[in-house]
Write a protein that holds these residues in place. Sequence first.
Motif, mmCIF file in Angstrom:
data_model
loop_
_atom_site.group_PDB
_atom_site.id
_atom_site.type_symbol
_atom_site.label_atom_id
_atom_site.label_comp_id
_atom_site.label_asym_id
_atom_site.label_seq_id
_atom_site.Cartn_x
_atom_site.Cartn_y
_atom_site.Cartn_z
ATOM 1 N N PRO A 56 0.784 -1.093 0.062
ATOM 2 C CA PRO A 56 0.202 0.064 -0.217
ATOM 3 C C PRO A 56 0.733 1.216 0.156
ATOM 4 O O PRO A 56 2.079 1.744 0.580
ATOM 5 N N GLN A 57 0.487 2.315 -0.748
ATOM 6 C CA GLN A 57 0.972 4.053 -0.482
ATOM 7 C C GLN A 57 0.356 4.280 0.562
ATOM 8 O O GLN A 57 -1.083 4.267 1.030
ATOM 9 N N VAL A 58 0.605 6.097 0.068
ATOM 10 C CA VAL A 58 -0.005 6.762 0.968
ATOM 11 C C VAL A 58 0.522 7.893 1.137
ATOM 12 O O VAL A 58 1.725 8.744 0.231
ATOM 13 N N VAL A 59 -0.278 9.271 0.535
ATOM 14 C CA VAL A 59 -0.553 10.656 -0.159
ATOM 15 C C VAL A 59 0.019 11.316 1.074
ATOM 16 O O VAL A 59 -0.860 11.711 2.375
ATOM 17 N N LEU A 60 1.427 12.506 0.992
ATOM 18 C CA LEU A 60 1.892 12.659 2.219
ATOM 19 C C LEU A 60 1.685 14.270 2.276
ATOM 20 O O LEU A 60 1.747 14.327 0.569
ATOM 21 N N GLY A 61 1.842 15.413 2.886
ATOM 22 C CA GLY A 61 1.367 16.876 2.229
ATOM 23 C C GLY A 61 1.857 17.177 3.395
ATOM 24 O O GLY A 61 3.010 17.447 3.763
ATOM 25 N N GLY A 75 5.261 0.560 6.955
ATOM 26 C CA GLY A 75 5.808 0.063 5.255
ATOM 27 C C GLY A 75 5.172 0.199 4.858
ATOM 28 O O GLY A 75 4.814 -0.304 3.654
ATOM 29 N N LEU A 76 4.645 1.829 4.373
ATOM 30 C CA LEU A 76 3.583 2.336 3.495
ATOM 31 C C LEU A 76 4.309 3.232 2.702
ATOM 32 O O LEU A 76 5.564 3.430 2.877
ATOM 33 N N THR A 77 4.322 3.133 1.259
ATOM 34 C CA THR A 77 5.338 3.751 0.211
ATOM 35 C C THR A 77 4.833 5.467 0.490
ATOM 36 O O THR A 77 3.508 5.534 -0.199
ATOM 37 N N PRO A 78 5.859 6.368 0.395
ATOM 38 C CA PRO A 78 5.243 7.869 0.687
ATOM 39 C C PRO A 78 5.236 8.240 -0.949
ATOM 40 O O PRO A 78 5.695 8.059 -1.823
ATOM 41 N N LEU A 79 3.714 9.225 -1.806
ATOM 42 C CA LEU A 79 3.554 9.901 -2.408
ATOM 43 C C LEU A 79 3.626 11.152 -1.907
ATOM 44 O O LEU A 79 2.989 11.328 -1.476
ATOM 45 N N ARG A 80 4.598 12.502 -2.093
ATOM 46 C CA ARG A 80 5.229 13.372 -1.033
ATOM 47 C C ARG A 80 3.569 14.392 -1.972
ATOM 48 O O ARG A 80 4.471 14.756 -3.885
ATOM 49 N N HIS A 81 3.555 15.654 -1.850
ATOM 50 C CA HIS A 81 2.642 16.533 -2.619
ATOM 51 C C HIS A 81 3.725 17.540 -2.420
ATOM 52 O O HIS A 81 4.551 17.605 -1.882
ATOM 53 N N THR A 82 3.420 18.042 -3.426
ATOM 54 C CA THR A 82 4.703 19.478 -2.999
ATOM 55 C C THR A 82 3.498 20.778 -3.151
ATOM 56 O O THR A 82 4.402 21.971 -3.047
ATOM 57 N N SER A 97 -2.454 9.033 -10.497
ATOM 58 C CA SER A 97 -1.787 8.576 -11.915
ATOM 59 C C SER A 97 -0.414 8.358 -11.584
ATOM 60 O O SER A 97 0.368 6.652 -12.479
ATOM 61 N N ALA A 98 0.072 7.630 -9.931
ATOM 62 C CA ALA A 98 1.267 6.994 -9.639
ATOM 63 C C ALA A 98 0.894 5.398 -9.294
ATOM 64 O O ALA A 98 1.607 5.197 -10.062
ATOM 65 N N HIS A 99 -0.761 5.697 -9.133
ATOM 66 C CA HIS A 99 -1.376 3.839 -9.188
ATOM 67 C C HIS A 99 -1.285 4.069 -11.196
ATOM 68 O O HIS A 99 -0.178 2.161 -10.882
ATOM 69 N N ILE A 100 -1.876 4.007 -11.723
ATOM 70 C CA ILE A 100 -1.340 4.205 -13.576
ATOM 71 C C ILE A 100 -0.666 3.644 -13.635
ATOM 72 O O ILE A 100 0.019 2.936 -14.535
ATOM 73 N N ALA A 101 1.329 4.215 -13.532
ATOM 74 C CA ALA A 101 1.918 4.541 -13.815
ATOM 75 C C ALA A 101 3.015 3.025 -13.502
ATOM 76 O O ALA A 101 3.729 2.484 -13.779
ATOM 77 N N ALA A 102 2.707 2.713 -12.688
ATOM 78 C CA ALA A 102 3.028 1.270 -11.362
ATOM 79 C C ALA A 102 2.608 0.183 -12.022
ATOM 80 O O ALA A 102 2.906 -0.692 -12.538
ATOM 81 N N GLN A 103 0.543 0.459 -12.447
ATOM 82 C CA GLN A 103 0.090 -0.896 -12.059
ATOM 83 C C GLN A 103 -1.132 -0.796 -12.897
ATOM 84 O O GLN A 103 -2.367 -0.443 -12.209
ATOM 85 N N PRO A 104 -0.949 -0.190 -14.565
ATOM 86 C CA PRO A 104 -1.883 0.238 -15.327
ATOM 87 C C PRO A 104 -2.939 -0.909 -14.832
ATOM 88 O O PRO A 104 -4.333 -0.832 -15.762
ATOM 89 N N ASN A 105 -2.694 -2.312 -14.997
ATOM 90 C CA ASN A 105 -4.219 -3.202 -14.993
ATOM 91 C C ASN A 105 -4.585 -3.794 -14.065
ATOM 92 O O ASN A 105 -5.660 -4.627 -14.062
ATOM 93 N N ARG A 106 -4.928 -3.104 -12.899
ATOM 94 C CA ARG A 106 -4.931 -3.399 -11.039
ATOM 95 C C ARG A 106 -6.099 -2.698 -10.887
ATOM 96 O O ARG A 106 -5.544 -1.306 -10.967
ATOM 97 N N PRO A 107 -7.220 -2.963 -9.995
ATOM 98 C CA PRO A 107 -8.193 -2.097 -9.428
ATOM 99 C C PRO A 107 -7.008 -1.450 -8.468
ATOM 100 O O PRO A 107 -6.072 -1.826 -8.064
ATOM 101 N N LEU A 108 -7.693 -0.146 -7.974
ATOM 102 C CA LEU A 108 -7.158 0.919 -7.064
ATOM 103 C C LEU A 108 -8.211 0.816 -5.941
ATOM 104 O O LEU A 108 -9.502 1.177 -5.817
ATOM 105 N N TRP A 109 -7.843 0.619 -4.493
ATOM 106 C CA TRP A 109 -9.303 1.174 -3.098
ATOM 107 C C TRP A 109 -8.509 2.773 -2.885
ATOM 108 O O TRP A 109 -6.670 2.696 -2.736
ATOM 109 N N LEU A 110 -8.549 3.990 -2.912
ATOM 110 C CA LEU A 110 -8.628 4.433 -2.095
ATOM 111 C C LEU A 110 -9.560 5.241 -1.249
ATOM 112 O O LEU A 110 -10.555 5.023 -0.837
ATOM 113 N N LEU A 111 -8.309 5.044 -0.143
ATOM 114 C CA LEU A 111 -8.576 4.974 1.942
ATOM 115 C C LEU A 111 -8.777 6.599 2.203
ATOM 116 O O LEU A 111 -7.501 7.174 1.763
ATOM 117 N N LEU A 112 -9.951 7.208 3.088
ATOM 118 C CA LEU A 112 -8.917 8.113 3.485
ATOM 119 C C LEU A 112 -8.397 7.757 5.180
ATOM 120 O O LEU A 112 -8.540 7.083 5.679
#
Length: 217
Positions: A56-61, A75-82, A97-112
């Motif tokens: 799993p990944q996490v968007v950080l700001g 153990g989360l992969t960070p995606l850093r906001h600018t 966009s990060a998910h599509i770049a890495a795993q374009p054929n896999r569905p995605l859960w978006l969690l708060l």
Amino acid sequence: MGVRPLSDASAPGAVILAAGLGRRLGGRPKAALHIGDQSLLERLAAALRGAGVAQPQVVLGPYLDTLLSLAERAGLTPLRHTRAEPSLIDSQRLAISAHIAAQPNRPLWLLLGDLTALTSDDLLTLRAAWEAREAGIEALVPTVAGQRGHPVLLSPSALHAIDAQPAEQGVRHWLAAQSAQVRFQEIDSAGPVQDLDTGEALAALRQACVPLSVDWP
């Protein structure tokens, strides 16, 4: 009795959105809240892994100093906001966009990042519903007593369509425009709708978790 695990090979990807400012809680990073000795980020990461999500990944700001170390511990992969004050749509679009770049054929859960009660059993229930969905369904939204919740599960087709929208449009815009492709899945659990938006919600969580402490480190 727990839900039987499904194959990891069919598991969606997942990104936790934790770049909010937490203004209604006094300007605090909600995902850093600890229940006992575990942060919400760690709890969500564990729930995702229990549902078969390998990385799993996490968007950080804005609260990078606080949240990055917790993300690493989880153990989360960070995606850093600018952006200094990213909106929810900004976070959604970065995650997609990060998910599509890495795993374009896999569905995605978006969690708060402020879901306080979501469990791996909740996620496995949603995965089973997703895998049994009828043709033409490209998004699954959990509901609890009719109330919409999270995480939203999106197919690769939906992800590419959302990514192609104008920059100011996010997941809700696509869901509203493509309602025939959306399935609302009722589940018997508070996990998808129990979040941390207000001081009242924080007080209720503290009461429910006694004798565990509920606070920021």
